[in-house]
Enzyme design. Sequence first.
Site, PDB file in Angstrom:
ATOM      1  N   HIS A  16       0.837  -1.210   0.000  1.00 57.53           N
ATOM      2  CA  HIS A  16       0.000   0.000   0.000  1.00 57.53           C
ATOM      3  C   HIS A  16       0.872   1.261   0.000  1.00 57.53           C
ATOM      4  O   HIS A  16       0.414   2.335   0.395  1.00 57.53           O
ATOM      5  CB  HIS A  16      -0.946   0.022   1.208  1.00 57.53           C
ATOM      6  CG  HIS A  16      -1.640  -1.279   1.446  1.00 57.53           C
ATOM      7  ND1 HIS A  16      -2.789  -1.632   0.782  1.00 57.53           N
ATOM      8  CD2 HIS A  16      -1.331  -2.326   2.250  1.00 57.53           C
ATOM      9  CE1 HIS A  16      -3.169  -2.838   1.174  1.00 57.53           C
ATOM     10  NE2 HIS A  16      -2.298  -3.284   2.061  1.00 57.53           N
ATOM     11  N   SER A  27      17.626  19.177 -14.873  1.00 64.59           N
ATOM     12  CA  SER A  27      16.591  20.189 -15.093  1.00 64.59           C
ATOM     13  C   SER A  27      17.224  21.443 -15.661  1.00 64.59           C
ATOM     14  O   SER A  27      18.329  21.826 -15.258  1.00 64.59           O
ATOM     15  CB  SER A  27      15.898  20.512 -13.762  1.00 64.59           C
ATOM     16  OG  SER A  27      15.116  21.685 -13.874  1.00 64.59           O
TER      17      SER A  27
END
Length: 486
Positions: free
Chosen positions: A157, A287
């Site tokens: 989960h 980036s």
Amino acid sequence: MASNYDVYQTSLTSRYCSLEMSKLFSQRSRHSTWRKLWLGLAESEKELGIDTITDEALEQMRARLEVTDEDFEIARVEEKRRRHDVMAHVHAFGVAAPAAAGILHLGATSCFVTDNTELILMQGALDLLTKKIAKVISQLSSFAMEWKAEPTLAYTHLQAAQLITVGKRAAAWVQDLMLDLHSIEQVRNELKFRGAQGTTGTQASFLSIFDEDVSKCQKLNELLCKKFGFPACYDVSTQTYTRKVDLIIANAVAGLGSTAQKITGDIRHLAHWKEIEEPFESSQIGSSAMAYKRNPMRSERVYSLARELLSKPATFANTHADQWCERTLDDSAVRRIDIPEMMLLADAICIGLDNISNGLVVYPKSIAAHVQAELPFMITESIIMKLCAQGVSRQDAHEEIRVLSHQAGSVVKNEGKPNDLITRIKNNDFFKPIWGDLDEMLKADLYIGNSVKIVEDYCGPGGAVEKALAPYSAYIKSSSSVELNV
């Protein structure tokens, strides 16, 4: 004259996939295969007694199997006139081999060359893919063995769960790829030929050629299968081989897409947690604005390509479902796009996975820090059991550890401080009977279960992976590291 920069080029061929896969599905490869099929048909028909096919015709055909730029131009002009690509190339081949012009395509329908060519090209593509998948499996198996004993948090989960090892997680990736390899091997090995079946699959035209001799029609297909490397023809054809075959292949190949998305999704999460990273080159820019960033662009690329590959089976299913009666031509344009794209996408994914799996970087100290942040919570059940062994009430022990666990959890979440559960336990006299055991209990490798053995049995010497990769061992050993095109 327009350059390649002036017209749209598919990103698959210009940016992502290998030259060998691009060439396999090129127009030159496709139409040269048509010529090989026409030659194979003529050779087989002559062998079965069609005397109008001369040795000179066959010799001229053999000499011009590779379609030249001039041939393509002849075919282009003819197709514009006739609006029929197969007959345009029959004409172009006849110009190149004039002695054969009268016997080219004898008894055949267009699908003799188009369908059989698709099967030949897909067979070749599947052979390329299985080798490349095997190499990725080999590299990830080596990675799993190297890190088979390194404890790490498991996540169910997407929440911290019982410990596994870095290698155990990689072994799960390997198993998914092994299932893909098996599926693709299976469809490749079961692939059959359409052969020479006539206009609606009755062989009526070939019966006419062979004076109603059914045995010669059967022999014709046996000869063709032998020439082109197929075990047999499909038992029943219409104008085409059933488009169910395309769907079966697509389902197997698209399975690689789901595996690739699963693996690279895991790597992207692990990179976020600073536990494992894909290769990152010294001059690579993460980036344009944030110079510090190390974006997982390889995994993101594979993930993105996998999304597109996963969409392909739906189109193949719709194409198969829409083949009214013996065939409609609405299968043509879509298959010209989807068959090559499916294989090119899978090829590009293999390249990305190869590059990633060959240079994964593990950060053991970061992993260990995350383990130690959660481990105090994970050993609470063991603490309860040790207290019970010394006569303490299980319910009392559970309540005491519950209260301290919630206090420690609050400190972590609300104050941003480290997990201090063990300190709280050491300061609480209720737990005094097990104080001396606590440091030993915090050794992470006590909680990895059979992770090491699972990895060794599956990925190690004599394991399932080694046996499955045996046919590819020469390729794996000789294949160099794959670099991304861009």
